[in-house]
Scaffold this motif. Structure first.
Motif, PDB file in Angstrom:
ATOM      1  N   ASP A 167      -1.869  -6.279   4.901  1.00 33.16           N
ATOM      2  CA  ASP A 167      -0.673  -6.594   4.109  1.00 33.16           C
ATOM      3  C   ASP A 167      -1.019  -6.876   2.655  1.00 33.16           C
ATOM      4  O   ASP A 167      -0.158  -6.757   1.779  1.00 33.16           O
ATOM      5  CB  ASP A 167       0.055  -7.800   4.706  1.00 33.16           C
ATOM      6  N   GLU A 168      -2.257  -7.255   2.386  1.00 27.35           N
ATOM      7  CA  GLU A 168      -2.671  -7.589   1.024  1.00 27.35           C
ATOM      8  C   GLU A 168      -3.232  -6.393   0.270  1.00 27.35           C
ATOM      9  O   GLU A 168      -3.564  -6.508  -0.913  1.00 27.35           O
ATOM     10  CB  GLU A 168      -3.722  -8.704   1.059  1.00 27.35           C
ATOM     11  N   THR A 169      -3.371  -5.248   0.917  1.00 25.28           N
ATOM     12  CA  THR A 169      -3.925  -4.070   0.258  1.00 25.28           C
ATOM     13  C   THR A 169      -2.962  -3.553  -0.797  1.00 25.28           C
ATOM     14  O   THR A 169      -1.798  -3.286  -0.503  1.00 25.28           O
ATOM     15  CB  THR A 169      -4.220  -2.954   1.281  1.00 25.28           C
ATOM     16  N   ASP A 170      -3.446  -3.398  -2.019  1.00 24.13           N
ATOM     17  CA  ASP A 170      -2.590  -2.978  -3.139  1.00 24.13           C
ATOM     18  C   ASP A 170      -2.609  -1.481  -3.368  1.00 24.13           C
ATOM     19  O   ASP A 170      -1.642  -0.915  -3.891  1.00 24.13           O
ATOM     20  CB  ASP A 170      -3.028  -3.670  -4.440  1.00 24.13           C
ATOM     21  N   THR A 171      -3.712  -0.829  -3.027  1.00 29.09           N
ATOM     22  CA  THR A 171      -3.835   0.593  -3.309  1.00 29.09           C
ATOM     23  C   THR A 171      -4.287   1.334  -2.062  1.00 29.09           C
ATOM     24  O   THR A 171      -5.072   0.815  -1.256  1.00 29.09           O
ATOM     25  CB  THR A 171      -4.845   0.854  -4.439  1.00 29.09           C
ATOM     26  N   TYR A 172      -3.800   2.559  -1.932  1.00 30.55           N
ATOM     27  CA  TYR A 172      -4.220   3.407  -0.831  1.00 30.55           C
ATOM     28  C   TYR A 172      -5.516   4.085  -1.239  1.00 30.55           C
ATOM     29  O   TYR A 172      -5.551   4.863  -2.193  1.00 30.55           O
ATOM     30  CB  TYR A 172      -3.128   4.433  -0.526  1.00 30.55           C
TER      31      TYR A 172
ATOM     32  N   VAL B 100       0.829  -1.201   0.000  1.00 32.17           N
ATOM     33  CA  VAL B 100       0.000   0.000   0.000  1.00 32.17           C
ATOM     34  C   VAL B 100       0.864   1.252   0.000  1.00 32.17           C
ATOM     35  O   VAL B 100       0.530   2.262  -0.629  1.00 32.17           O
ATOM     36  CB  VAL B 100      -0.983  -0.005   1.197  1.00 32.17           C
ATOM     37  N   PHE B 101       2.020   1.188   0.677  1.00 31.91           N
ATOM     38  CA  PHE B 101       2.916   2.337   0.682  1.00 31.91           C
ATOM     39  C   PHE B 101       3.522   2.539  -0.703  1.00 31.91           C
ATOM     40  O   PHE B 101       3.685   3.678  -1.166  1.00 31.91           O
ATOM     41  CB  PHE B 101       4.017   2.152   1.725  1.00 31.91           C
ATOM     42  N   SER B 102       3.834   1.456  -1.388  1.00 32.22           N
ATOM     43  CA  SER B 102       4.351   1.557  -2.755  1.00 32.22           C
ATOM     44  C   SER B 102       3.353   2.275  -3.646  1.00 32.22           C
ATOM     45  O   SER B 102       3.724   3.118  -4.477  1.00 32.22           O
ATOM     46  CB  SER B 102       4.647   0.163  -3.318  1.00 32.22           C
TER      47      SER B 102
ATOM     48  N   VAL C 295       9.195   3.518 -11.765  1.00 30.96           N
ATOM     49  CA  VAL C 295      10.300   2.583 -11.579  1.00 30.96           C
ATOM     50  C   VAL C 295       9.765   1.326 -10.897  1.00 30.96           C
ATOM     51  O   VAL C 295       8.659   1.321 -10.357  1.00 30.96           O
ATOM     52  CB  VAL C 295      11.429   3.215 -10.735  1.00 30.96           C
ATOM     53  N   ARG C 296      10.552   0.275 -10.931  1.00 26.82           N
ATOM     54  CA  ARG C 296      10.110  -0.959 -10.288  1.00 26.82           C
ATOM     55  C   ARG C 296      10.056  -0.758  -8.775  1.00 26.82           C
ATOM     56  O   ARG C 296      10.849  -0.002  -8.204  1.00 26.82           O
ATOM     57  CB  ARG C 296      11.016  -2.117 -10.666  1.00 26.82           C
ATOM     58  N   SER C 297       9.138  -1.443  -8.137  1.00 28.83           N
ATOM     59  CA  SER C 297       8.961  -1.291  -6.700  1.00 28.83           C
ATOM     60  C   SER C 297       8.682  -2.649  -6.084  1.00 28.83           C
ATOM     61  O   SER C 297       7.901  -3.438  -6.627  1.00 28.83           O
ATOM     62  CB  SER C 297       7.803  -0.327  -6.416  1.00 28.83           C
ATOM     63  N   TRP C 298       9.344  -2.925  -4.971  1.00 27.58           N
ATOM     64  CA  TRP C 298       9.110  -4.158  -4.227  1.00 27.58           C
ATOM     65  C   TRP C 298       8.758  -3.824  -2.787  1.00 27.58           C
ATOM     66  O   TRP C 298       9.318  -2.890  -2.214  1.00 27.58           O
ATOM     67  CB  TRP C 298      10.362  -5.041  -4.192  1.00 27.58           C
ATOM     68  N   SER C 299       7.863  -4.584  -2.203  1.00 31.31           N
ATOM     69  CA  SER C 299       7.750  -4.577  -0.751  1.00 31.31           C
ATOM     70  C   SER C 299       8.857  -5.488  -0.216  1.00 31.31           C
ATOM     71  O   SER C 299       9.452  -6.283  -0.958  1.00 31.31           O
ATOM     72  CB  SER C 299       6.382  -5.092  -0.305  1.00 31.31           C
TER      73      SER C 299
END
Length: 729
Positions: free
Chosen positions: A656-661, A297-299, A314-318
């Motif tokens: 932890d499963e949330t993809d979007t804010y 979600v932070f990403s 750019v690419r982003s990883w948790s």
């Protein structure tokens, strides 16, 4: 946004009107040029896209009829047109954004060393007209530069300069008087005659004022008083001097940014990436930059900043995504578990041990020792190779000779040596029995005491008397705290070149660096051999570990340098002062943007808690704010409260499963709220039962500092002991 109330000459309304009239005329002219450019770029983008479409259709229609060489050339041409179409479309989108706000500042610079002496202390309003820069006594006309998010050129003349250009440093780093900037041809010194802040919204001039310290402070205050929404935004118009120094730091290596809560460190790091992409085009591209974020979600929350600045995402990883990627084919990784939810005391103790600096140093030293010792993990025996036999002693000598090469590469080199030696002694029927290098490497692997990274990790734990620390969460699945120690063991087997994820990365940004365990920092340092920007706050720990100074983190990255950002911008002065009383942070400076005092409410029970939440939601709606964070200590409590509050109000639960804010009203745990910001926040159950230990103190500090404008603190009977010295209702 309204005009600041304190222009440079507050009493000279005629001068202020002249400035706005001149700037309005200039804006009209620039927008006229931009509209023409937008029309031209739109037509070009359409033609390019059409050419790409036609070429693709022709290639598809002639498939099977073209000679291989012709097909190859056609495919190459199609790829070229595709890239050309993407560039044209990107250029068109940038120009369209300029229509809303082409620039935000103007600087008038008089070149020359003697100009500094002439212009220092000069009255810019008396010496220069508002329209074209005027003149300085004894000198010529200053060079006028407008600064915006993107550069804009009209008829080969720069109309707007990019905020990352060298001349833009004048706006961020200097007040009127002697000034200098580093131009491509070398340093230019002279006088900054005028520094003007210009606000343009939806193509309309909102205000234009010449800068002074009071104006600058008010413009910053207005920027900070905005409402937050579902995406972090750029801060190009309000970057402060100390922030600009970090953004424009081009020194290679690792930069560690220790920033207090609300210091803008994440935004600064993203602007630094945009700056480096602009300055180092020959070395960096969006495909070679990666961001390591604490959660998915932070990403998503920060994903809009680089596109706003004209750069591709750019690419982003948790953290969990990266660990899973690096351990693919080795082990699965269980999700992280909030220490606030942990009911298993034995598991909590395991996690605590594996999160220490001592554990990381012990593992790193043990692995380095195994690699350097050569044969400590290798038990060779005589090995038939075609018509020859590679004797155990010879294999041991060759294996040791290649130290400290990673184990898999070393076995491959030994296999090559054995084959080369055997070829000279093999003939007749043995020539047909000669093994391949891969087959021989597989036989040599069977002679290793640890045949894979997981076995190597088990051996380390056994050798150091820590075998009880490894408990597989399920078959083939390791606990979260074992993931990066296991990555280090995989590094010993494969080497840094053995990880495809790390290979293309030339600049890595690590956000919330305090979330990484020492073992994780050591693994990332060894795998990603590139420049890095690390940022975080040692005070914002949410996993129960003991806070470590940034120098301890920096020690994992050879040659790293540390900078500190001590000014807090996010929250009102009243909220920041409360947070500082809960967790004293030495050197913290709160920007004096005042608001209401934090509200304390005694609720008695859950029903009272829900009623107080309803009242807070009503106040939030009445204020017209966009985001409200309702923060519980743990993931479990957040889920339970989301269910109860959701019966009355429309809320979103962050997990932890949330993809979007999502914005609006969100319910979350402290752990998942870290890094986010809300217009207003409601802190649930701020009781002595929930927030009593030193680890809880850090959680409470994180929760308090999420609020920008308003904060409501709810407790049942007695508040946390960390809140006992504050006024309560």
């Amino acid at each position: 946004m309204t005009a600041p109330t304190t222009p440079l000459r507050a009493n000279d309304h005629h001068q202020a009107n002249d400035i706005e009239e001149a700037e309005r005329a200039h804006l009209t002219a620039v927008l006229g040029q931009v509209r023409v450019a937008v029309a031209r770029s739109g037509a070009l983008a359409a033609r390019t896209e059409e050419s790409h479409r036609e070429a693709g259709a022709q290639l598809a229609a002639s498939r099977g009829e073209l000679a291989p060489e012709e097909a190859h050339l056609s495919a190459f041409e199609l790829n070229r047109l595709d890239a050309q179409a993407a560039v044209a479309a990107r250029s068109h989108r940038r120009l369209e954004k300029l229509l809303a706000s082409p620039y935000f500042a103007r600087v008038d610079f008089l070149d020359g060393d003697d100009a500094a002496a002439r212009g220092a202390g000069a009255d810019p309003d008396a010496s220069a007209g508002p329209d074209a820069g005027g003149t300085v006594p004894g000198g010529g006309a200053p060079e006028v530069t407008y600064i915006g998010r993107f550069a804009f050129t009209w008829e080969n003349k720069a109309v707007v300069s990019d905020w990352r250009s060298p001349v833009a440093a004048l706006f961020y780093d200097f007040e009127p008087g002697p000034a200098a900037f580093q131009a491509p041809a070398g340093e230019r010194r002279g006088t900054l005659v005028r520094k003007r802040q210009v606000a343009v919204e939806v193509g309309r001039l909102v205000y234009a004022v010449d800068s002074s310290s009071s104006v600058r402070d008010e413009v910053l205050a207005q920027a900070l008083s905005r409402s937050s929404d579902a995406k972090m935004h750029d801060i190009v118009a309000s970057i402060q001097r100390e922030q600009n120094a970090v953004i424009r730091d081009e020194a290679p290596g690792t930069l560690v940014i220790q920033g207090v809560a609300g210091s803008g460190k994440t935004s600064i790091a993203l602007h630094r990436v945009a700056y480096l992409l602009y300055r180092q085009k020959e070395r960096l591209s969006s495909q070679s930059v990666a961001i390591l974020s604490p959660s998915r979600v932070f990403s998503d929350y920060i994903s809009g900043v680089l596109p706003e600045l004209g750069e591709e995402p750019v690419r982003s990883w948790s953290l969990h995504e990266l660990a899973s990627l690096l351990l693919e084919g080795i082990a699965k990784v269980a999700p992280a578990r909030s220490f606030a939810d942990e009911a298993d005391a034995v598991r909590a103790e395991r996690a605590q041990v594996k999160g220490t600096e001592k554990f990381a140093q012990s593992l790193a030293a043990w692995l380095d020792g195994q690699l350097a010792a050569g044969g400590a993990l290798f038990e060779p025996h005589d090995l038939p190779v075609g018509g020859d036999v590679a004797e155990a002693a010879w294999l041991a000598e060759r294996f040791s000779a290649y130290a400290p090469v990673p184990f898999e590469e070393r076995l491959d080199l030994v296999a090559g040596d054995a084959l080369e030696l055997a070829h000279g002694k093999t003939f007749g029927r043995y020539a047909h029995a000669m093994p391949t290098r891969r087959e021989l490497r597989s036989r040599l692997l069977r002679m290793m005491r640890a045949k894979n990274p997981l076995a190597l990790y088990r051996r380390f734990l056994a050798d150091t008397g820590r075998s009880a620390l490894l408990k597989m969460a399920a078959r083939g699945t390791v606990e979260w705290e074992d993931s990066f120690p296991l990555v280090l063991c995989a590094w010993a087997f494969r080497g840094a070149d053995g990880f495809a994820a790390a290979a293309p990365v030339r600049h890595l940004v690590i956000d919330e660096m305090q979330d990484l365990s020492p073992a994780a920092h050591e693994a990332v340092s060894r795998l990603f051999r590139c420049d890095k920007t690390l940022l975080g706050d040692a005070n914002q720990l949410v996993d129960g570990r003991v806070a470590a100074p940034p120098e301890t983190v920096a020690a994992h990255y050879p040659g790293a340098r540390v900078v500190r950002l001590m000014t807090s911008y996010r929250s009102t002065f009243e909220i920041t002062e409360l947070a500082r009383r809960v967790l004293p942070v030495g050197g913290l400076v709160a920007v004096e943007r005042h608001g209401e005092d934090p509200r304390f409410v005694r609720c008695g029970d859950t029903a009272g808690m829900l009623a107080a939440v309803g009242a807070a939601v009503g106040r939030w709606r009445a204020a017209g704010r966009r985001t409200l964070g309702i923060i519980a200590k743990s993931d479990f409590l957040a889920a339970r409260y989301a269910e109860l509050i959701g019966r009355v109000h429309e809320v979103a639960l962050i997990t932890d499963e949330t993809d979007t804010y999502p914005g609006g009203i969100v319910v979350t745990s402290v752990r998942l709220a870290k890094g986010l910001e809300f217009d207003e926040a409601v802190l649930l159950d701020a009781d002595g039962r929930q927030y009593a230990t030193e680890a809880d103190r850090h959680l409470l500090y994180v929760a308090l500092t999420r609020a920008m404008h308003g904060l409501t603190i709810l407790y049942r009977d007695e508040p946390s002991p960390f809140l006992v010295d504050v006024p309560r209702g």
